[in-house]
Design an enzyme around this catalytic site. Structure first.
Site, PDB file in Angstrom:
ATOM      1  N   HIS A   1       4.216  -4.530   9.047  1.00  0.00           N
ATOM      2  CA  HIS A   1       4.137  -4.429  10.502  1.00  0.00           C
ATOM      3  C   HIS A   1       2.801  -4.931  11.057  1.00  0.00           C
ATOM      4  O   HIS A   1       2.590  -4.881  12.264  1.00  0.00           O
ATOM      5  CB  HIS A   1       4.353  -2.957  10.911  1.00  0.00           C
ATOM      6  CG  HIS A   1       5.428  -2.291  10.106  1.00  0.00           C
ATOM      7  ND1 HIS A   1       6.746  -2.700  10.140  1.00  0.00           N
ATOM      8  CD2 HIS A   1       5.392  -1.270   9.193  1.00  0.00           C
ATOM      9  CE1 HIS A   1       7.463  -1.948   9.305  1.00  0.00           C
ATOM     10  NE2 HIS A   1       6.662  -1.083   8.717  1.00  0.00           N
TER      11      HIS A   1
ATOM     12  N   LEU B   1      12.449   0.535   1.007  1.00  0.00           N
ATOM     13  CA  LEU B   1      13.234   1.666   0.477  1.00  0.00           C
ATOM     14  C   LEU B   1      13.987   2.361   1.600  1.00  0.00           C
ATOM     15  O   LEU B   1      15.165   2.685   1.484  1.00  0.00           O
ATOM     16  CB  LEU B   1      12.288   2.658  -0.211  1.00  0.00           C
ATOM     17  CG  LEU B   1      11.623   2.125  -1.481  1.00  0.00           C
ATOM     18  CD1 LEU B   1      10.286   2.808  -1.702  1.00  0.00           C
ATOM     19  CD2 LEU B   1      12.524   2.308  -2.675  1.00  0.00           C
TER      20      LEU B   1
ATOM     21  N   PRO C   1       0.796  -1.233   0.000  1.00  0.00           N
ATOM     22  CA  PRO C   1       0.000   0.000   0.000  1.00  0.00           C
ATOM     23  C   PRO C   1       0.827   1.281   0.000  1.00  0.00           C
ATOM     24  O   PRO C   1       1.882   1.350   0.632  1.00  0.00           O
ATOM     25  CB  PRO C   1      -0.815  -0.106   1.293  1.00  0.00           C
ATOM     26  CG  PRO C   1      -0.067  -1.062   2.148  1.00  0.00           C
ATOM     27  CD  PRO C   1       0.569  -2.040   1.195  1.00  0.00           C
TER      28      PRO C   1
ATOM     29  N   ASN D   1       7.839  -5.717  -1.253  1.00  0.00           N
ATOM     30  CA  ASN D   1       7.851  -4.631  -0.278  1.00  0.00           C
ATOM     31  C   ASN D   1       6.428  -4.565   0.284  1.00  0.00           C
ATOM     32  O   ASN D   1       5.538  -3.981  -0.337  1.00  0.00           O
ATOM     33  CB  ASN D   1       8.237  -3.300  -0.930  1.00  0.00           C
ATOM     34  CG  ASN D   1       8.327  -2.182   0.106  1.00  0.00           C
ATOM     35  OD1 ASN D   1       7.859  -2.335   1.235  1.00  0.00           O
ATOM     36  ND2 ASN D   1       8.901  -1.053  -0.280  1.00  0.00           N
TER      37      ASN D   1
ATOM     38  N   ARG E   1       7.925   0.417  13.299  1.00  0.00           N
ATOM     39  CA  ARG E   1       8.415  -0.121  12.018  1.00  0.00           C
ATOM     40  C   ARG E   1       9.530  -1.147  12.221  1.00  0.00           C
ATOM     41  O   ARG E   1      10.034  -1.726  11.264  1.00  0.00           O
ATOM     42  CB  ARG E   1       8.943   1.009  11.120  1.00  0.00           C
ATOM     43  CG  ARG E   1       7.877   1.974  10.678  1.00  0.00           C
ATOM     44  CD  ARG E   1       8.417   3.022   9.707  1.00  0.00           C
ATOM     45  NE  ARG E   1       7.575   4.194   9.718  1.00  0.00           N
ATOM     46  CZ  ARG E   1       6.450   4.330   9.008  1.00  0.00           C
ATOM     47  NH1 ARG E   1       6.056   3.378   8.186  1.00  0.00           N
ATOM     48  NH2 ARG E   1       5.726   5.430   9.104  1.00  0.00           N
TER      49      ARG E   1
ATOM     50  N   TYR F   1      11.567   7.986   0.859  1.00  0.00           N
ATOM     51  CA  TYR F   1      11.344   7.026  -0.221  1.00  0.00           C
ATOM     52  C   TYR F   1      11.961   7.431  -1.554  1.00  0.00           C
ATOM     53  O   TYR F   1      11.825   6.690  -2.531  1.00  0.00           O
ATOM     54  CB  TYR F   1       9.832   6.788  -0.379  1.00  0.00           C
ATOM     55  CG  TYR F   1       9.184   6.316   0.912  1.00  0.00           C
ATOM     56  CD1 TYR F   1       9.655   5.171   1.555  1.00  0.00           C
ATOM     57  CD2 TYR F   1       8.137   7.024   1.500  1.00  0.00           C
ATOM     58  CE1 TYR F   1       9.084   4.741   2.753  1.00  0.00           C
ATOM     59  CE2 TYR F   1       7.559   6.597   2.688  1.00  0.00           C
ATOM     60  CZ  TYR F   1       8.038   5.456   3.314  1.00  0.00           C
ATOM     61  OH  TYR F   1       7.480   5.027   4.502  1.00  0.00           O
TER      62      TYR F   1
HETATM   63  C1  DQA Z   1       8.397   0.859   3.616  1.00  0.00           C
HETATM   64  C2  DQA Z   1       8.532   1.068   5.123  1.00  0.00           C
HETATM   65  C3  DQA Z   1       7.208   0.863   5.819  1.00  0.00           C
HETATM   66  O1  DQA Z   1       7.359   1.058   7.225  1.00  0.00           O
HETATM   67  C4  DQA Z   1       6.179   1.861   5.320  1.00  0.00           C
HETATM   68  O2  DQA Z   1       4.921   1.641   5.915  1.00  0.00           O
HETATM   69  C5  DQA Z   1       6.084   1.885   3.836  1.00  0.00           C
HETATM   70  C6  DQA Z   1       7.291   1.722   3.013  1.00  0.00           C
HETATM   71  C7  DQA Z   1       9.691   1.190   2.842  1.00  0.00           C
HETATM   72  O3  DQA Z   1       9.768   0.830   1.677  1.00  0.00           O
HETATM   73  O4  DQA Z   1      10.612   1.807   3.400  1.00  0.00           O
HETATM   74  O5  DQA Z   1       5.017   2.131   3.282  1.00  0.00           O
HETATM   75  O6  DQA Z   1       8.102  -0.512   3.376  1.00  0.00           O
END
Ligand code: DQA
Length: 145
Positions: free
Chosen positions: A83, A104, A12, A77, A114, A25
């Site tokens: 989480h 990322l 998402p 990803n 996280r 990102y």
């Molecule tokens: C993510 C890190 C996650 O915590 C976050 O909710 C994302 C992107 C990343 O690519 O760094 O949506 O997966």
């Protein structure tokens, strides 16, 4: 022998890459990232499919179809579902297709919520904090796996 088939699954809000929190990102869009991966794959005659969804159900359904669709390797990803999603973890355990978890951003340098992933202990590897390069590293590994 049929060529290797790899799926790249984006969770998402990754459809918003390029405009979404670039400090975490980066500036590349999801299109840019997918195109770079497709270029690498096609140069090596690897079949590569990419999919993004904001829906946990769609992601679970796609994971469930991995064996039937004859994918050899998954790069995922899971974004925020990293989480939270026992359902996606259970689907991955059920299909037994090897996968690399990519983030990322460096999730360990961010908020404590996280730091926990439902995926890392069943992944082949975890790449977190290399930006879009993380997907490239994962793809190169998957191609040679
Ligand atoms: C993510 C890190 C996650 O915590 C976050 O909710 C994302 C992107 C990343 O690519 O760094 O949506 O997966």
């Amino acid at each position: 022998m049929a060529s290797k088939s790899i799926l790249v699954l984006h969770g998402p809000n990754l459809n918003l890459l390029g405009e979404r929190e670039p400090q975490h990102y980066g500036n590349q869009t999801l299109e840019d990232i997918n195109q770079a991966l497709k270029n690498i794959a096609s140069a090596k005659s690897i079949q590569l499919e990419t999919m993004q969804s904001n829906s946990e159900a769609d992601l679970v359904n796609k994971i469930q179809s991995l064996s039937k669709e004859k994918f050899d390797f998954l790069i995922i990803n899971p974004a925020a579902y990293t989480h939270t999603s026992v359902a996606m973890r259970d689907a991955l355990s059920a299909v037994k297709v090897p996968f690399i978890e990519v983030h990322l951003s460096n999730v360990y340098a961010r908020e404590p919520f996280r730091h926990h992933s439902y995926f890392s202990d069943i992944a082949v590897a975890v790449i977190s904090g290399l930006g879009a390069e993380g997907y490239v590293a994962a793809l190169n590994f998957a191609i040679n796996a």
